[in-house]
Scaffold this active site. Structure first.
Site, PDB file in Angstrom:
ATOM      1  N   HIS A  79       0.290   0.944   4.789  1.00  0.00           N
ATOM      2  CA  HIS A  79       0.702   2.253   5.318  1.00  0.00           C
ATOM      3  C   HIS A  79      -0.448   2.746   6.185  1.00  0.00           C
ATOM      4  CE1 HIS A  79       4.102   2.709   2.574  1.00  0.00           C
ATOM      5  NE2 HIS A  79       3.335   2.313   1.584  1.00  0.00           N
ATOM      6  N   ARG A  90      -1.433  -0.370 -10.496  1.00  0.00           N
ATOM      7  CA  ARG A  90      -1.083  -0.256  -9.082  1.00  0.00           C
ATOM      8  C   ARG A  90      -2.267  -0.671  -8.219  1.00  0.00           C
ATOM      9  NH1 ARG A  90       3.595   2.529  -8.388  1.00  0.00           N
ATOM     10  NH2 ARG A  90       3.200   2.671  -6.164  1.00  0.00           N
ATOM     11  N   CYS A 150       5.527  -2.238   3.221  1.00  0.00           N
ATOM     12  CA  CYS A 150       5.534  -2.021   1.773  1.00  0.00           C
ATOM     13  C   CYS A 150       6.928  -2.119   1.145  1.00  0.00           C
ATOM     14  CB  CYS A 150       4.842  -0.693   1.458  1.00  0.00           C
ATOM     15  SG  CYS A 150       4.294  -0.591  -0.257  1.00  0.00           S
TER      16      CYS A 150
HETATM   17  N1  GLN Z   1       7.949   0.773  -4.662  1.00  0.00           N
HETATM   18  C1  GLN Z   1       7.080  -0.224  -4.216  1.00  0.00           C
HETATM   19  C2  GLN Z   1       5.904  -0.504  -5.130  1.00  0.00           C
HETATM   20  O1  GLN Z   1       5.367   0.394  -5.759  1.00  0.00           O
HETATM   21  C3  GLN Z   1       6.635   0.110  -2.797  1.00  0.00           C
HETATM   22  C4  GLN Z   1       5.765   1.291  -2.671  1.00  0.00           C
HETATM   23  C5  GLN Z   1       5.445   1.635  -1.263  1.00  0.00           C
HETATM   24  O2  GLN Z   1       6.245   1.472  -0.316  1.00  0.00           O
HETATM   25  N2  GLN Z   1       4.260   2.215  -1.082  1.00  0.00           N
HETATM   26  O3  GLN Z   1       5.506  -1.641  -5.208  1.00  0.00           O
END
Ligand code: GLN
Length: 243
Positions: free
Chosen positions: A193, A130, A96
């Site tokens: 993750h 998101r 990520c």
């Molecule tokens: N900050 C990044 C995003 O929101 C990665 C987030 C994460 O590692 N879960 O895209």
């Protein structure tokens, strides 16, 4: 002397979202069960490292905040070592936020431009919506991976790299082109993750075999009893795919 592999864990204290450190535990445990020893070095802020000393590099995920804070440190030499590792075919797993940091840049949703190391040909732009939830994808080797994604960044791959896999369920790189993650030589970048490796033992062993064969070309890993790991994998797989 017995077999041994060395792992560099980049920014273990800063990039550990949703227990990404569990990937290190899975890698070392699956080696230990086969009688292969591992050494894991924590490469924190301010600490330099030499890519030649390692078989595997690992970097976890973080929030936009940590990614911003780390940028300066990354550019004090770690960027060059990571690029060297990538180009020399070392195995690297990046999750990520750590995955995003290997690309050219990450423009956050609130308009901040983070110029990254450009080790790989892709870029990421933060969007309002998101991508959050359990998801699944299949790699080009046919390995099915289940995991959990939570990112506002949408990643777009350039022609110099391949996707890691095809999305089966969920958003993946950008929710548009059906691809997830990046693959270049032996670098594996993913939004997953979970942590990803404990419940995807085939993926974990694929990374380990790739790394070990650079030192011991004929090596095949002995199968392990993966009943518990596969029960976790299959529970999530069935929940996602058998709707
Ligand atoms: N900050 C990044 C995003 O929101 C990665 C987030 C994460 O590692 N879960 O895209």
């Amino acid at each position: 002397m017995g077999m041994m592999i060395k792992i560099a864990h980049l920014y273990p204290d800063m990039l550990n979202l949703y227990g990404d450190r569990g990937n290190i535990i899975a890698l070392t445990k699956r080696m230990e069960l086969r009688g292969i020893s591992t050494q894991v070095d924590r490469i924190t802020m301010g600490k330099s490292f030499n890519a030649d000393d390692y078989d595997i590099l690992f970097i976890g995920g973080g929030q936009d905040f940590e990614q911003d804070v780390l940028l300066e440190d990354l550019k004090k030499g770690k960027d060059k070592e990571i690029k060297r590792a990538v180009d020399s075919g070392k195995v690297m797993l990046a999750i990520c936020g750590g995955y995003q940091m290997l690309g050219k840049y990450y423009k956050t949703y609130d308009g901040k431009m983070l110029e990254y190391i450009g080790a790989l040909d892709f870029y990421t732009e933060g969007k309002e919506e998101r991508m959050i939830g359990n998801f699944a994808y299949k790699t080009k080797e046919g390995i099915e991976v289940v995991g959990f994604e939570n990112h506002s960044g949408k990643t777009y791959l350039g022609s110099g790299v391949s996707p890691l896999g095809k999305v089966l369920v969920g958003g993946g790189n950008n929710g548009e082109d059906g691809f997830e993650g990046v693959r270049y030589q032996n670098v594996f970048g993913t939004y997953s993750h979970g942590p990803v490796l404990p419940k995807n033992p085939a993926f974990c062993d694929h990374l380990l075999t790739t790394a070990l064969q650079q030192r011991y070309p004929a090596l095949e890993l002995q199968p392990l009893d993966d009943a518990a790991e596969l029960a976790a994998h299959n529970t999530m797989r069935d929940r996602l795919l058998k709707k």
